[in-house]
Design an enzyme around this catalytic site. Structure first.
Site, PDB file in Angstrom:
ATOM      1  N   LYS A  23       0.842  -1.206   0.000  1.00  0.00           N
ATOM      2  CA  LYS A  23       0.000   0.000   0.000  1.00  0.00           C
ATOM      3  C   LYS A  23       0.873   1.251   0.000  1.00  0.00           C
ATOM      4  O   LYS A  23       0.649   2.189  -0.778  1.00  0.00           O
ATOM      5  CB  LYS A  23      -0.917   0.009   1.236  1.00  0.00           C
ATOM      6  CG  LYS A  23      -2.060  -0.983   1.147  1.00  0.00           C
ATOM      7  CD  LYS A  23      -2.725  -1.215   2.494  1.00  0.00           C
ATOM      8  CE  LYS A  23      -3.745  -2.345   2.393  1.00  0.00           C
ATOM      9  NZ  LYS A  23      -4.227  -2.821   3.696  1.00  0.00           N
ATOM     10  N   GLN A  67      -5.231  -1.494   9.705  1.00  0.00           N
ATOM     11  CA  GLN A  67      -5.083  -2.857   9.194  1.00  0.00           C
ATOM     12  C   GLN A  67      -5.692  -3.864  10.162  1.00  0.00           C
ATOM     13  O   GLN A  67      -5.421  -3.837  11.358  1.00  0.00           O
ATOM     14  CB  GLN A  67      -3.591  -3.144   8.979  1.00  0.00           C
ATOM     15  CG  GLN A  67      -3.291  -4.475   8.337  1.00  0.00           C
ATOM     16  CD  GLN A  67      -3.802  -4.610   6.916  1.00  0.00           C
ATOM     17  OE1 GLN A  67      -3.813  -3.655   6.147  1.00  0.00           O
ATOM     18  NE2 GLN A  67      -4.253  -5.793   6.565  1.00  0.00           N
ATOM     19  N   ASP A  90     -11.712   2.023   3.685  1.00  0.00           N
ATOM     20  CA  ASP A  90     -12.018   0.587   3.650  1.00  0.00           C
ATOM     21  C   ASP A  90     -13.519   0.341   3.513  1.00  0.00           C
ATOM     22  O   ASP A  90     -13.934  -0.772   3.206  1.00  0.00           O
ATOM     23  CB  ASP A  90     -11.579  -0.072   4.972  1.00  0.00           C
ATOM     24  CG  ASP A  90     -10.175  -0.645   4.907  1.00  0.00           C
ATOM     25  OD1 ASP A  90      -9.810  -1.164   3.834  1.00  0.00           O
ATOM     26  OD2 ASP A  90      -9.462  -0.581   5.919  1.00  0.00           O
TER      27      ASP A  90
END
Ligand code: GUN
Length: 275
Positions: A23, A67, A90
């Site tokens: 990322k 995460q 997300d």
């Protein structure tokens, strides 16, 4: 200004390290601002919440990604609720989950969004098709089913308690495997000519098992001998190649799309935030 993405990594889960480094690398390639925040695996809920709060208030940050999975002492639900929904790249905040269910514009979870983009770009129509999603996670299975349904597929969700998994899967014209079990989907699960999407990322460290799964593929076994492991999906690669009309390999199939959709969500968030 360039869009800004903050990635929060708590602890040192190996798979998460791989996700996070790609990322960050992609952000840099695209000229986006990338901030990586690492916290020890002993971090408390309060410490993670304080970090999220600081990022919520940072005007140069358009996207916040914490995460998953978080260490068990951290209350994941509280953390996801604390992220400003307008920075939730997300699409995990309940506000954005509601937007997904209602088919209202907003950020969509990156992996299922990547699968939809892939199906679209390869011209695989979904209207009226039977789609089976194996796995019911909040990150992949559930949002995947919603997105397929919004494109007018007839969707079945299977999981660990499904009575006749192979039978359900064999009805699929589009089969999405997101279970997290090495090569669990075999030939008996795949209808001849099905489109098979493999979302699994599993590490195999046993050489004999790697031989069996790759059908002794020379290039892949050379990779095993170099690194001591290979990555395989949730679908048996030999069965998939023999039965499917189209499929996504692991690695290199869905994974890169997940990253691409995260970048896309971050750019859209920046555009919205900057009017
Ligand atoms: N863990 C596995 N996939 C993801 C993802 O897409 N986002 C976050 N935040 N955590 C994950």
């Amino acid at each position: 200004r360039a869009p800004g993405l903050a990635v929060v990594l708590v602890g040192n889960d190996l798979a998460s390290e791989i996700y996070v480094s790609s990322k960050v690398r992609t952000c840099i390639e695209l000229g986006m601002r990338s901030e990586e925040i690492r916290m020890p695996d002993t971090a408390t809920t309060a410490e993670v919440l304080a970090q999220v709060d600081a990022l919520n208030r940072d005007p140069g940050i358009d996207g916040i990604l914490v995460q998953m999975p978080l260490p068990k002492q951290v209350d994941s639900r509280a953390v996801l609720l604390a992220i400003d929904p307008s920075k939730d790249v997300d699409g995990f905040h309940p506000f954005n989950v509601g937007n997904l269910v209602g088919n209202i514009p907003g950020p969509r979870p990156c992996t299922p969004a990547g699968v939809m983009e892939l199906l679209k770009r390869y011209g695989i129509g979904l209207k009226g098709k039977r789609a089976v999603v194996v796995g019911r996670s909040d990150i992949v299975g559930k949002p995947m089913a919603m997105l397929l349904m919004h494109e007018h597929a007839t969707v079945t969700i299977c999981h660990s308690r499904t009575a006749d998994l192979a039978g359900e899967c064999r009805r699929a014209e589009i089969l999405v495997a997101a279970i997290g079990r090495t090569a669990m989907i075999e030939a008996e699960h795949i209808a001849e000519g099905a489109v098979v999407i493999d979302v699994g990322i599993n590490r195999v460290t046993d050489r004999e098992e790697a031989m069996r799964l790759t059908g002794g593929n020379a290039a892949r076994m050379a990779g095993f001998d170099k690194r001591g492991s290979i990555v395989v999906g949730d679908v048996h690669p030999v069965a998939m190649a023999e039965r499917a009309s189209a499929y996504t390999p692991v690695p290199g199939g869905v994974g890169p799309l997940t990253i691409a959709m995260l970048m896309s969500n971050t750019v859209e968030s920046a555009e919205r935030r900057l009017g």
